[in-house]
Scaffold this motif. Structure first.
Motif, PDB file in Angstrom:
ATOM      1  N   VAL A  23       0.842  -1.194   0.000  1.00 14.33           N
ATOM      2  CA  VAL A  23       0.000   0.000   0.000  1.00 14.33           C
ATOM      3  C   VAL A  23       0.875   1.241   0.000  1.00 14.33           C
ATOM      4  O   VAL A  23       2.065   1.186   0.355  1.00 14.33           O
ATOM      5  CB  VAL A  23      -0.944   0.067   1.227  1.00 14.33           C
ATOM      6  CG1 VAL A  23      -1.939  -1.089   1.223  1.00 14.33           C
ATOM      7  CG2 VAL A  23      -0.162   0.108   2.532  1.00 14.33           C
ATOM      8  N   ASP A  24       0.303   2.356  -0.422  1.00 13.60           N
ATOM      9  CA  ASP A  24       0.938   3.652  -0.199  1.00 13.60           C
ATOM     10  C   ASP A  24      -0.067   4.556   0.489  1.00 13.60           C
ATOM     11  O   ASP A  24      -1.268   4.481   0.218  1.00 13.60           O
ATOM     12  CB  ASP A  24       1.440   4.267  -1.509  1.00 13.60           C
ATOM     13  CG  ASP A  24       0.340   4.485  -2.535  1.00 13.60           C
ATOM     14  OD1 ASP A  24      -0.308   5.554  -2.511  1.00 13.60           O
ATOM     15  OD2 ASP A  24       0.116   3.586  -3.359  1.00 13.60           O
ATOM     16  N   VAL A  25       0.428   5.371   1.411  1.00 15.48           N
ATOM     17  CA  VAL A  25      -0.434   6.229   2.219  1.00 15.48           C
ATOM     18  C   VAL A  25       0.145   7.628   2.308  1.00 15.48           C
ATOM     19  O   VAL A  25       1.329   7.856   2.039  1.00 15.48           O
ATOM     20  CB  VAL A  25      -0.635   5.649   3.645  1.00 15.48           C
ATOM     21  CG1 VAL A  25      -1.318   4.290   3.606  1.00 15.48           C
ATOM     22  CG2 VAL A  25       0.704   5.546   4.374  1.00 15.48           C
ATOM     23  N   SER A  26      -0.718   8.556   2.705  1.00  9.75           N
ATOM     24  CA  SER A  26      -0.318   9.948   2.914  1.00  9.75           C
ATOM     25  C   SER A  26      -1.112  10.482   4.096  1.00  9.75           C
ATOM     26  O   SER A  26      -1.780   9.718   4.805  1.00  9.75           O
ATOM     27  CB  SER A  26      -0.599  10.768   1.650  1.00  9.75           C
ATOM     28  OG  SER A  26      -2.001  10.837   1.414  1.00  9.75           O
ATOM     29  N   TRP A  74       4.364  -4.699   2.302  1.00  7.24           N
ATOM     30  CA  TRP A  74       5.256  -3.557   2.100  1.00  7.24           C
ATOM     31  C   TRP A  74       4.427  -2.289   1.927  1.00  7.24           C
ATOM     32  O   TRP A  74       3.236  -2.344   1.622  1.00  7.24           O
ATOM     33  CB  TRP A  74       6.197  -3.771   0.908  1.00  7.24           C
ATOM     34  CG  TRP A  74       5.506  -3.969  -0.412  1.00  7.24           C
ATOM     35  CD1 TRP A  74       5.030  -5.142  -0.935  1.00  7.24           C
ATOM     36  CD2 TRP A  74       5.224  -2.965  -1.398  1.00  7.24           C
ATOM     37  NE1 TRP A  74       4.461  -4.928  -2.166  1.00  7.24           N
ATOM     38  CE2 TRP A  74       4.568  -3.612  -2.486  1.00  7.24           C
ATOM     39  CE3 TRP A  74       5.457  -1.586  -1.473  1.00  7.24           C
ATOM     40  CZ2 TRP A  74       4.150  -2.928  -3.620  1.00  7.24           C
ATOM     41  CZ3 TRP A  74       5.036  -0.898  -2.604  1.00  7.24           C
ATOM     42  CH2 TRP A  74       4.398  -1.581  -3.657  1.00  7.24           C
ATOM     43  N   SER A  75       5.063  -1.161   2.138  1.00  7.82           N
ATOM     44  CA  SER A  75       4.335   0.109   2.076  1.00  7.82           C
ATOM     45  C   SER A  75       5.277   1.250   1.709  1.00  7.82           C
ATOM     46  O   SER A  75       6.490   1.175   1.920  1.00  7.82           O
ATOM     47  CB  SER A  75       3.682   0.421   3.424  1.00  7.82           C
ATOM     48  OG  SER A  75       4.669   0.635   4.417  1.00  7.82           O
ATOM     49  N   TYR A  76       4.684   2.280   1.137  1.00  7.53           N
ATOM     50  CA  TYR A  76       5.364   3.556   0.939  1.00  7.53           C
ATOM     51  C   TYR A  76       4.530   4.649   1.595  1.00  7.53           C
ATOM     52  O   TYR A  76       3.292   4.625   1.514  1.00  7.53           O
ATOM     53  CB  TYR A  76       5.548   3.875  -0.546  1.00  7.53           C
ATOM     54  CG  TYR A  76       6.889   3.426  -1.104  1.00  7.53           C
ATOM     55  CD1 TYR A  76       8.000   4.262  -1.055  1.00  7.53           C
ATOM     56  CD2 TYR A  76       7.038   2.168  -1.670  1.00  7.53           C
ATOM     57  CE1 TYR A  76       9.235   3.861  -1.563  1.00  7.53           C
ATOM     58  CE2 TYR A  76       8.257   1.757  -2.184  1.00  7.53           C
ATOM     59  CZ  TYR A  76       9.354   2.606  -2.124  1.00  7.53           C
ATOM     60  OH  TYR A  76      10.572   2.208  -2.621  1.00  7.53           O
ATOM     61  N   VAL A  77       5.223   5.596   2.222  1.00 11.21           N
ATOM     62  CA  VAL A  77       4.580   6.678   2.965  1.00 11.21           C
ATOM     63  C   VAL A  77       5.030   8.026   2.396  1.00 11.21           C
ATOM     64  O   VAL A  77       6.230   8.251   2.198  1.00 11.21           O
ATOM     65  CB  VAL A  77       4.961   6.593   4.460  1.00 11.21           C
ATOM     66  CG1 VAL A  77       4.374   7.771   5.241  1.00 11.21           C
ATOM     67  CG2 VAL A  77       4.510   5.263   5.054  1.00 11.21           C
ATOM     68  N   LYS A  78       4.074   8.899   2.125  1.00  6.47           N
ATOM     69  CA  LYS A  78       4.455  10.236   1.675  1.00  6.47           C
ATOM     70  C   LYS A  78       5.206  10.950   2.795  1.00  6.47           C
ATOM     71  O   LYS A  78       4.712  11.053   3.919  1.00  6.47           O
ATOM     72  CB  LYS A  78       3.229  11.050   1.282  1.00  6.47           C
ATOM     73  CG  LYS A  78       3.597  12.465   0.798  1.00  6.47           C
ATOM     74  CD  LYS A  78       2.369  13.269   0.373  1.00  6.47           C
ATOM     75  CE  LYS A  78       2.773  14.671  -0.091  1.00  6.47           C
ATOM     76  NZ  LYS A  78       1.611  15.485  -0.521  1.00  6.47           N
ATOM     77  N   ALA A  79       6.395  11.430   2.469  1.00  7.74           N
ATOM     78  CA  ALA A  79       7.194  12.177   3.442  1.00  7.74           C
ATOM     79  C   ALA A  79       7.098  13.673   3.188  1.00  7.74           C
ATOM     80  O   ALA A  79       6.845  14.455   4.107  1.00  7.74           O
ATOM     81  CB  ALA A  79       8.655  11.727   3.386  1.00  7.74           C
TER      82      ALA A  79
END
Length: 280
Positions: free
Chosen positions: A78-81, A99-104
């Motif tokens: 997933v990706d989240v913000s 696994w994941s990606y996060v908006k920084a």
């Protein structure tokens, strides 16, 4: 009630009033239609910092169905913000997300206020996670934004659970689709970001984009495919055509309306391939 006197043009007087009321009513209705505020001189541009991965994909490429189950081994992510707020990472983990990606960051003016909960929370439940940067090539240089990203959560460490940073380069939600840049200028901006990220972290960043945007805004440039993994956005039953140079995608964002929170993605391989990307 008004009294009509001989000689008074009753019909024309009330017709004028009626016309005025009709015009005002029509104008009021017009201003409630989608996009009318912009057309009438208003501004419905979203607030700076609110952009999220895939926002332009829904608006330009549309939202497709979930992909069918196939024979290829893929790993769910997933990706989240900030739009997701505090994320229930244990629930996602139990649903099969690994696994994941996060908006920084975005530009050089925005840091995700939920970054710590999202980035550390995914790590703590066992996920392999990374950070992404929403690019705004019309505000500052690529190198400047790469530094801002690294300084605010976008770094990398060889701990086996940290993915290289991702550059989210897609439609501009705040203005012109290609941020006012020519195709060659856009390629230069992206190169500057990638080179600076590599200099700061020792890793090649992932490129997140959509093929239609890439064609429109870079002229379908193929020179980054040698070093930079591709994360393709296409909300349909397959990744479809890829940008020039890439023969295969590393990740595929297949929907923004998944069964659980965040945008959902498929990593092109088993979990050990996700770990391999994390380890460099």
């Amino acid at each position: 009630m008004p009294v009509h006197r001989p000689g008074t043009p009753r019909r024309s007087r009330w017709s004028a009033a009626g016309i005025l009321l009709s015009v005002l009513s029509a104008l009021s209705l017009l201003l409630t239609l989608p996009g009318a505020a912009q057309a009438a001189g208003g501004d419905d541009t979203p607030a700076r910092g609110s952009a999220r991965m895939g926002q332009g994909v829904v608006e330009h490429d549309g939202q497709g169905s979930l992909p069918p189950s196939g024979d290829a081994v893929q790993t769910e992510g997933v990706d989240v913000s900030s739009h997701q707020g505090n994320v229930a990472w244990a629930t996602l983990w139990n649903s099969g997300v690994k696994w994941s990606y996060v908006k920084a960051t975005e530009g050089t003016y925005y840091k995700n206020p939920y970054f710590a909960q999202q980035y550390n929370g995914s790590y703590n439940v066992g996920m392999i996670r990374g950070a992404y940067h929403f690019a705004t090539p019309d505000t500052t240089s690529g190198a400047t934004q790469a530094n801002y990203f690294v300084d605010n959560g976008g770094g990398w460490s060889r701990d086996g659970k940290t993915l290289p940073g991702a550059l989210d380069i897609e439609w501009n939600p705040y203005g012109a689709a290609c941020f006012g840049k020519s195709q060659s200028a856009m390629v230069t901006w992206i190169r500057d970001f990638l080179n600076q990220y590599k200099a700061r972290t020792g890793r090649h960043a992932v490129i997140y984009t959509a093929t239609s945007w890439w064609k429109q805004c870079t002229g379908n440039y193929g020179g980054f495919a040698v070093n930079n993994p591709l994360w393709i956005a296409r909300y349909n039953t397959s990744p479809g055509e890829l940008p020039a140079g890439w023969g295969v995608q590393t990740m595929w964002q297949y929907t923004s309306t998944g069964p659980t929170v965040g945008d959902h993605n498929k990593f092109n391989g088993a979990l050990d391939r996700v770990q391999a990307l994390a380890n460099g």
